[in-house]
Design a protein around this motif. Structure first.
Motif, PDB file in Angstrom:
ATOM      1  N   ARG A 265       0.832  -1.198   0.000  1.00 31.21           N
ATOM      2  CA  ARG A 265       0.000   0.000   0.000  1.00 31.21           C
ATOM      3  C   ARG A 265       0.875   1.260   0.000  1.00 31.21           C
ATOM      4  O   ARG A 265       0.589   2.226  -0.723  1.00 31.21           O
ATOM      5  CB  ARG A 265      -0.914  -0.008   1.238  1.00 31.21           C
ATOM      6  CG  ARG A 265      -1.903   1.148   1.292  1.00 31.21           C
ATOM      7  CD  ARG A 265      -3.159   0.849   0.555  1.00 31.21           C
ATOM      8  NE  ARG A 265      -4.057   2.002   0.492  1.00 31.21           N
ATOM      9  CZ  ARG A 265      -5.287   1.957   0.010  1.00 31.21           C
ATOM     10  NH1 ARG A 265      -5.772   0.829  -0.455  1.00 31.21           N
ATOM     11  NH2 ARG A 265      -6.038   3.032  -0.033  1.00 31.21           N
ATOM     12  N   LEU A 296      -5.977  -3.358  -1.566  1.00 27.27           N
ATOM     13  CA  LEU A 296      -6.772  -2.362  -2.289  1.00 27.27           C
ATOM     14  C   LEU A 296      -8.229  -2.800  -2.338  1.00 27.27           C
ATOM     15  O   LEU A 296      -8.790  -3.052  -3.399  1.00 27.27           O
ATOM     16  CB  LEU A 296      -6.222  -2.172  -3.710  1.00 27.27           C
ATOM     17  CG  LEU A 296      -4.755  -1.754  -3.825  1.00 27.27           C
ATOM     18  CD1 LEU A 296      -4.363  -1.595  -5.287  1.00 27.27           C
ATOM     19  CD2 LEU A 296      -4.474  -0.475  -3.050  1.00 27.27           C
ATOM     20  N   MET A 299     -10.785  -1.156  -4.789  1.00 30.15           N
ATOM     21  CA  MET A 299     -10.767  -1.408  -6.230  1.00 30.15           C
ATOM     22  C   MET A 299     -11.798  -2.486  -6.576  1.00 30.15           C
ATOM     23  O   MET A 299     -12.321  -3.172  -5.686  1.00 30.15           O
ATOM     24  CB  MET A 299      -9.385  -1.875  -6.687  1.00 30.15           C
ATOM     25  CG  MET A 299      -8.259  -0.885  -6.470  1.00 30.15           C
ATOM     26  SD  MET A 299      -8.427   0.644  -7.416  1.00 30.15           S
ATOM     27  CE  MET A 299      -8.873   1.785  -6.107  1.00 30.15           C
ATOM     28  N   PHE A 317      -7.071   4.711  -8.084  1.00 33.57           N
ATOM     29  CA  PHE A 317      -6.337   4.756  -6.824  1.00 33.57           C
ATOM     30  C   PHE A 317      -5.684   6.127  -6.723  1.00 33.57           C
ATOM     31  O   PHE A 317      -4.780   6.452  -7.482  1.00 33.57           O
ATOM     32  CB  PHE A 317      -5.282   3.651  -6.785  1.00 33.57           C
ATOM     33  CG  PHE A 317      -4.486   3.619  -5.508  1.00 33.57           C
ATOM     34  CD1 PHE A 317      -5.007   3.029  -4.370  1.00 33.57           C
ATOM     35  CD2 PHE A 317      -3.229   4.200  -5.441  1.00 33.57           C
ATOM     36  CE1 PHE A 317      -4.280   3.005  -3.187  1.00 33.57           C
ATOM     37  CE2 PHE A 317      -2.494   4.180  -4.268  1.00 33.57           C
ATOM     38  CZ  PHE A 317      -3.026   3.579  -3.135  1.00 33.57           C
TER      39      PHE A 317
END
Length: 428
Positions: A265, A296, A299, A317
């Protein structure tokens, strides 16, 4: 293009062809959300055009035109000779006629003698056609020898010419004020030549999209390092960077991260700040250590009805377009061809379609009934053949070197036989 084949648009952003929708709902391995066409459409919705800049023509190769180019003058911009020979009045230039030669018209001449009845002017290829002349007799059709020599007093016509023969007319290529080149066109050496012929010294092009690339997997090691037990070289990092560069992007970062959500991340955040597109490979499937899915969760991760490359991820993102590809090298390669290339082209204002031809299969292989298969292949003697006998293998990275095309086997067909006509994506 292979003889006898024809180009067709591929992976259109449109409703799936008949018979695909039912296969897109579920296959033997679980829920599948999209066909490849539907998934691409979702990705392209995220594309934002990149800005433009003006660069010298010598630095424009591989870029995309940001605006139409209008011809400032006709091309050719004057009537000129297509041959070395003699400028004549066609009515005088009958077989056997002998004409008086009154002067020369070399290429680059700014003043040439006018052709009058019964006369001719010796002329070189590219030279302006003299006033009064309406044809050029090539030197081989006269009694004169080709090459350097003194100006002859007369010339005998061996073969007659018609009016307009061997003359390049002003504007026959393009007329002044016409659109010569369209926005979105990729600048090739041939386009460079066209731009130069129009006097374009500086050209408006799209800025190269910035792409950041990350590979995941503790098993991956840097290329060239010694391999331990269970370790493999990180080929995806170099392959994806090379593909993005070949498609006109500026690769701003290439990173490998281990299977640590915190490290992933943080690295993702840093790389996204300098990228327009962020591409990852690995960690998007159903494993216990799929770090991309774990890190994530904002997403979209889905299954696409394709082989290879079924597990996919996409989204935004931190205002950067995110594409998450599978980790198997062939899956990553096919995913990049089908999704990253069109995304980069959409951002550059270019056509997103691949060049597709129809070619017969040159061998037999199996395909999953529920999914569209994209097989790395080569074209030999007018037939398409997988680059490896295991046509559907997503791990067969070494054989990718022979790939020049992707053979497309539609969902609903599980058996390919030599001679079957297939859509084939040509790799650029």
């Amino acid at each position: 293009m292979v003889p006898g084949c024809h180009a067709r648009a591929q992976l259109r952003v449109a409703p799936a062809p008949r018979g695909w929708t039912s296969y897109a709902a579920r296959d033997g391995e679980g829920i599948v959300t999209d066909t490849p066409e539907q998934y691409l459409a979702r990705i392209l919705e995220l594309a934002r055009p990149v800005e433009s800049e003006t660069v010298p023509l010598c630095r424009a190769l591989g870029r995309f035109l940001a605006e139409d180019v209008i011809a400032p003058w006709p091309v050719p911009n004057f009537d000129n000779s297509a041959m070395d020979g003699y400028a004549v009045r066609a009515g005088d230039a009958v077989a056997g006629a002998r004409l008086r030669v009154i002067g020369d018209a070399p290429a680059g001449a700014t003043c040439v003698p006018a052709v009058k009845p019964g006369t001719a002017v010796r002329i070189m290829t590219g030279a302006p056609v003299p006033p009064g002349a309406d044809a050029v007799v090539k030197v081989e059709d006269t009694d004169q020898d080709p090459g350097p020599g003194a100006l002859p007093a007369t010339v005998k016509i061996v073969h007659r010419v018609a009016s307009g023969q061997n003359i390049r007319s002003a504007g026959e290529d393009i007329s002044a004020g016409a659109r010569a080149l369209g926005a979105g066109l990729r600048i090739t050496p041939a386009v460079i030549a066209s731009l130069a012929s129009l006097g374009v010294a500086d050209v408006a092009v799209r800025i190269r999209p910035r792409v950041g690339i990350m590979t995941t997997g503790t098993e991956l090691v840097e290329v060239g390092a010694s391999l331990g037990v269970g370790q493999i070289p990180d080929s995806n990092l170099h392959m994806t960077a090379a593909l993005a560069t070949a498609w006109g992007a500026d690769v701003v970062g290439c990173m490998h991260v281990p299977d640590s959500p915190d490290i992933f991340r943080a690295t993702c955040t840093d790389l996204a700040q300098q990228s327009d597109v962020l591409v990852t490979s690995g960690g998007v499937s159903a494993g216990a250590f799929d770090v991309v899915k774990e890190s994530l969760d904002d997403m979209t991760f889905t299954k696409v009805a394709m082989q290879p490359g079924k597990p996919q991820g996409f989204g935004r993102f931190k205002d950067t377009v995110f594409l998450g590809f599978p980790g198997n090298p062939v899956s990553c390669y096919v995913s990049a061809q089908l999704f990253l290339r069109p995304l980069l082209r959409r951002m550059a204002g270019a056509d997103t379609n691949h060049t597709v031809v129809q070619i017969p299969a040159g061998s037999n292989w199996r395909s999953p009934l529920e999914r569209t298969q994209f097989v790395p292949a080569m074209i030999i003697d007018g037939a398409v053949i997988p680059t490896h006998v295991q046509a559907g293998g997503s791990h067969l990275v070494a054989s990718l070197a022979a790939t020049t095309a992707l053979a497309v086997v539609p969902a609903g067909q599980d058996d390919v036989r030599a001679g079957d006509s297939l859509d084939v994506i040509l790799i650029d």
